[in-house]
Every structure is written in C-alpha cells, then in structure tokens.
Design an enzyme around this catalytic site. Structure first.
Site, PDB file in Angstrom:
ATOM      1  N   HIS A  82       0.495  -0.994   0.345  1.00 33.26           N
ATOM      2  CA  HIS A  82       0.226  -0.247  -0.104  1.00 33.26           C
ATOM      3  C   HIS A  82       0.427   1.205  -0.407  1.00 33.26           C
ATOM      4  O   HIS A  82       2.069   1.024   1.139  1.00 33.26           O
ATOM      5  CB  HIS A  82      -1.152  -0.444   1.222  1.00 33.26           C
ATOM      6  CG  HIS A  82      -1.504   1.025   0.835  1.00 33.26           C
ATOM      7  ND1 HIS A  82      -3.068   1.251   0.538  1.00 33.26           N
ATOM      8  CD2 HIS A  82      -1.759   2.332   1.900  1.00 33.26           C
ATOM      9  CE1 HIS A  82      -4.013   2.002   1.318  1.00 33.26           C
ATOM     10  NE2 HIS A  82      -3.485   2.684   1.511  1.00 33.26           N
ATOM     11  N   ASP A 161     -14.196   4.251   9.079  1.00 37.14           N
ATOM     12  CA  ASP A 161     -12.638   5.115   8.469  1.00 37.14           C
ATOM     13  C   ASP A 161     -13.941   6.038   7.440  1.00 37.14           C
ATOM     14  O   ASP A 161     -13.493   7.290   6.874  1.00 37.14           O
ATOM     15  CB  ASP A 161     -11.979   4.175   7.965  1.00 37.14           C
ATOM     16  CG  ASP A 161     -10.877   5.332   6.684  1.00 37.14           C
ATOM     17  OD1 ASP A 161     -10.673   6.082   7.509  1.00 37.14           O
ATOM     18  OD2 ASP A 161     -10.811   5.265   5.582  1.00 37.14           O
ATOM     19  N   ARG A 168     -12.861  14.467   9.327  1.00 34.20           N
ATOM     20  CA  ARG A 168     -12.179  15.152  10.169  1.00 34.20           C
ATOM     21  C   ARG A 168     -11.287  15.875   8.590  1.00 34.20           C
ATOM     22  O   ARG A 168     -11.318  16.801   9.485  1.00 34.20           O
ATOM     23  CB  ARG A 168     -10.644  13.742   9.964  1.00 34.20           C
ATOM     24  CG  ARG A 168     -10.897  12.542  11.435  1.00 34.20           C
ATOM     25  CD  ARG A 168      -9.811  12.045  11.062  1.00 34.20           C
ATOM     26  NE  ARG A 168      -8.488  11.482  10.402  1.00 34.20           N
ATOM     27  CZ  ARG A 168      -7.595  10.515  10.331  1.00 34.20           C
ATOM     28  NH1 ARG A 168      -8.132   9.550   9.828  1.00 34.20           N
ATOM     29  NH2 ARG A 168      -6.326  10.656   9.626  1.00 34.20           N
ATOM     30  N   SER A 183      -6.347   4.370  10.128  1.00 34.35           N
ATOM     31  CA  SER A 183      -7.624   4.854   9.199  1.00 34.35           C
ATOM     32  C   SER A 183      -6.915   4.040   7.641  1.00 34.35           C
ATOM     33  O   SER A 183      -7.233   3.114   7.764  1.00 34.35           O
ATOM     34  CB  SER A 183      -7.851   5.693   8.466  1.00 34.35           C
ATOM     35  OG  SER A 183      -7.890   6.204   7.773  1.00 34.35           O
ATOM     36  N   LYS A 187      -8.353  -0.489   6.768  1.00 34.57           N
ATOM     37  CA  LYS A 187      -8.758  -0.395   5.666  1.00 34.57           C
ATOM     38  C   LYS A 187      -8.150  -2.639   5.267  1.00 34.57           C
ATOM     39  O   LYS A 187      -8.995  -2.805   4.930  1.00 34.57           O
ATOM     40  CB  LYS A 187      -8.694   0.464   4.585  1.00 34.57           C
ATOM     41  CG  LYS A 187      -9.563   1.472   4.764  1.00 34.57           C
ATOM     42  CD  LYS A 187      -9.537   2.846   3.848  1.00 34.57           C
ATOM     43  CE  LYS A 187      -8.526   3.496   4.184  1.00 34.57           C
ATOM     44  NZ  LYS A 187      -8.263   4.519   4.392  1.00 34.57           N
TER      45      LYS A 187
END
Ligand code: URA
Length: 433
Positions: A82, A161, A168, A183, A187
């Site tokens: 990621h 999230d 946010r 966050s 995921k």
C-alpha cells in the site's frame, strides 16, 4: 456508557479502554453519537494523542465496522502493498506481476485517484475493455488461476473510516499520526491482509512532508500492526518530485510496461525493486539478496510482463495495448513546456504537478467527472538536471486544448530553475521493519 464521559476523559489526556473505543466506533456508525460530539472528540485526540494500545483498539474497531474479506481460501503466501499516495506512482502495476511471477498470491483491492494523486484502478481501467469491478467470486477465482487480481473496492470495507475521514476532513483533524495509522491499517485488515509493505512517501506531493514524520508513521504502523495481527514493513520514499517520467493514466501504464521490460527510469525501478524485495522478505520466501536476484530474473526472462498480460486478459482488457504499448500514447493535443532560462532544476512540486495533470483531464475535480485517460505529462528533466534556455522540460497531453492554460500556470509555479547545482536525493530514504 455516556459518550460525554469519554469526551471528558480524552480531554484530560487519559487513555480509553478497548471497550470504550468499541462503544465509540459502534455508536458513531449506528448514528447514536452526533457529528458535533465526535468532532470535539477528534480534536481532543488531536491535542492529547492516543497510546499505541488505544490506536490498535481504534484500528480493530474500525476494521470490524463492515465486511471483512477472508482470503484464507486462497492457498499460498499472500502479501499486500500500500502506498500512502503520490504523483506518478505506478508501482502497484509493476510490483504485482513481478511477485505473481515469483509465486506470491496477489489479491489486491485498490482505489481510484484522490485529489492530486492518481489511483491504480483508474490506471488499469485506461486499458480499453479492462474491468476492475470484479465480484468476490471472480476476484478469488482469478487469483487462484493466475496468482494475481487487482480489483476496485466492492465490499463495504471499514465504513467507520469513511464516516470518520469525512468528518476529519472538515474539522482540521486529518494530520494526526494515530488517526492516519488507524485509518490506513483498518482498511488493510478489513481487506484480508495479514502482511503488508507500506510505501510511506514524504515530500511536496505526500501527506507526510518530512522524512522524520514519514518514519514516525511507519514505526507507529509497525507497532499497531504487531498488536493487531498484521505484520508491517515500510519503505520510506521521496516524493519531492513525480515518480518516473510519466504522470497520467495511460502514460503510466506505458511506463509500467517499459519498466517490466527492464527499460524504466532509474528512480521507478529502484523503488519497485525495494518494495517488491521487501514483500518477498516479508513473505519469508527469500532473503534480501535472493529477492533482488529473483526480481531481476523475472524481468529479464519476461515472466513478469507475461503475468501483467495474463491479468489484463483475465480482466477483459485488450492485450493488443500491451503487445504494442505505443497505442497507449494517443492524446490529440500536446504542449511543450520549455526552460525560460539556463540553470539546474531545483524544485518540482509534486502536488502542483499532480494538480496540473488533473487539470489536463487525468483526474477528477468532482466524483462525477469523466477522466481523459490520454491526459498527463511526460518529463524530460528531473530534479538536479542541468538545462539550457529553451530545453524541453516536459510535454503536456490532453484531448481538450482549452485545458492547457490553467495547467501551464500551475506548472510555472511548480518548477524552479536555480543557478546552483542541486544534489540529487535517493528515492529510498529508509526501511522500517
Ligand atoms: N490515507 C488514508 O487512508 N487515511 C488517512 O487518514 C490518511 C491517508
């Protein structure tokens, strides 16, 4: 339990229990806690911080707030990757087939472009015919057949999230390490990963502006991962200029194919080798030295490119574009951006360059915008390069000539030429594991 008590506790800097954090996430998702109270709570977290244990509890509660993908039916080692988001970042398109060619199972759920950063799903969909909206059955079937699938996020992953991120965004509480880590990790856990390599980017085009912040986030994610059953390694990489030479969807697919053929730009190749190598080490299959050899091997013998072709074919894409990648370079209009004076390239603000690409049509300003897959930029010069007046710095591409002027204005502010030589930085800045 009354939420006001949790608010008071966090305001005073006390740590919340697992049960309290679960109550917060559940209550917010079910609509029992209003946005105004959660806004105050987020601001209290922002100023008082969270312990590693609280952050791990928040991560798991968010991961459990929706569907959790179960990858256990896919045999073999699975490692995910990621990136925290960048400009010209096409590493997933290159690393995934490299790893699949080496026997790692890649069941990857990816996102679309967000603001000035591109997304893997948009890049893949720029290959005519290719679909990313795979059902879970198709997704798993493809991974079993060819070892590799990259799909858009279909499942309802970590809805807590989604809600919290939106709040946010409008309460100035995005840039808190614990909230960012929870966050991102929630995921990944919900998507079924148990081993992840993060590309934590830092610099002008990244979320983390400095190397120190990026390292801090990588360490926090490693420590929370350890408490949540997720093995996390990170590569901290430089995002003070676009990655590689090409920015824009089809252009990036083209550059990925070039890299899979061993002809990619040095910075992109180096980062892909570092990330793929880290994934192979994390899989437990190879040592660092073996990993580098193996990656070179599947590039030289064409196995990685063949896996990419297999994936494109399996997802309905026209493989003629892979066999003849020049067909990916088909924008109707172009503009040559030239150096106004002689000197050295001393600044390439990636965020502004990403925005210029978006303005050319390569990204979305609103959710409903239609992307021009041909739009983007090709750079001839990068940070530290010497230029003469009139040299080509980059070429802008679009199918709509009217979009050039705003993009050119952005570029003028993004690229600076100075008189003094600029010391080139390494793309890989640190490894945290
Ligand atoms: N990316 C995410 O998914 N979440 C954050 O909070 C920041 C970056």
């Amino acid at each position: 339990m009354h939420f006001i008590d949790l608010l008071n506790k966090k305001k005073r800097g006390l740590a919340l229990s697992t049960e309290e954090i679960n109550c917060f996430v559940e209550g917010y998702c079910q609509g029992h806690i209003p946005d105004y109270q959660v806004s105050a709570f987020l601001m209290a977290i922002y100023f008082q911080g969270m312990t590693v244990q609280e952050t791990a509890d928040l991560t798991l509660a968010m991961a459990n707030s929706g569907d959790r993908v179960d990858l256990s039916s896919i045999p073999g080692v699975k490692v995910d990757k990621h990136s925290t988001g960048g400009v010209g970042d096409k590493t997933s398109l290159i690393i995934s087939p490299i790893l699949a060619a080496l026997g790692i199972k890649l069941a990857k759920m990816s996102g679309r472009g967000l603001g000035h950063t591109g997304g893997t799903v948009d890049k893949l969909e720029s290959i005519p015919g290719l679909k990313t909206d795979l059902s879970l059955e198709e997704f798993f079937g493809q991974v079993k057949d060819i070892g590799l699938a990259i799909a858009g996020q279909t499942a309802n992953l970590a809805p807590a999230d989604k809600k919290l991120y939106a709040l946010r965004d409008v309460t100035a509480t995005v840039d808190n390490m614990s909230l960012i880590a929870a966050s991102i990790l929630s995921k990944k856990i919900a998507a079924g990963s148990d081993r992840v390599v993060f590309d934590v980017k830092c610099g002008s085009g990244a979320f983390m502006k400095t190397e120190e912040e990026a390292k801090e986030l990588a360490i926090l994610m490693r420590d929370i991962g350890a408490k949540s059953g997720l093995a996390v390694h990170s590569i901290v990489s430089d995002m003070n200029q676009p990655l590689g030479r090409m920015v824009g969807n089809r252009l990036e697919v083209y550059e990925s194919i070039e890299t899979l053929k061993g002809r990619g730009p040095e910075d992109l190749k180096e980062l892909c080798f570092a990330l793929a190598g880290e994934m192979l080490v994390l899989s437990g299959m190879y040592t660092e030295v073996q990993a580098e050899e193996k990656i070179s091997e599947v590039i030289v013998n064409g196995a990685a490119l063949e896996k990419f072709r297999d994936m494109v074919a399996a997802q309905g894409g026209d493989v003629a574009y892979i066999d003849e990648p020049e067909r990916l370079l088909q924008a109707g209009e172009k503009y040559e951006f030239l150096a106004e004076k002689a000197g050295y390239v001393t600044k390439m603000d990636s965020e502004a360059i990403g925005t210029a690409s978006l303005l050319l049509g390569a990204g979305r300003r609103t959710l409903d915008d239609v992307i021009d897959f041909d739009a983007g930029l090709i750079f001839e010069k990068k940070l530290g390069d010497q230029v003469e007046k009139g040299d080509l710095i980059c070429t802008l591409y679009s199918n709509d000539r009217a979009l050039f002027s705003e993009a050119i204005e952005r570029l003028k502010g993004a690229i600076e030429l100075g008189e003094l030589a600029y010391r080139k930085k390494n793309i890989v800045l640190a490894r945290i594991c």
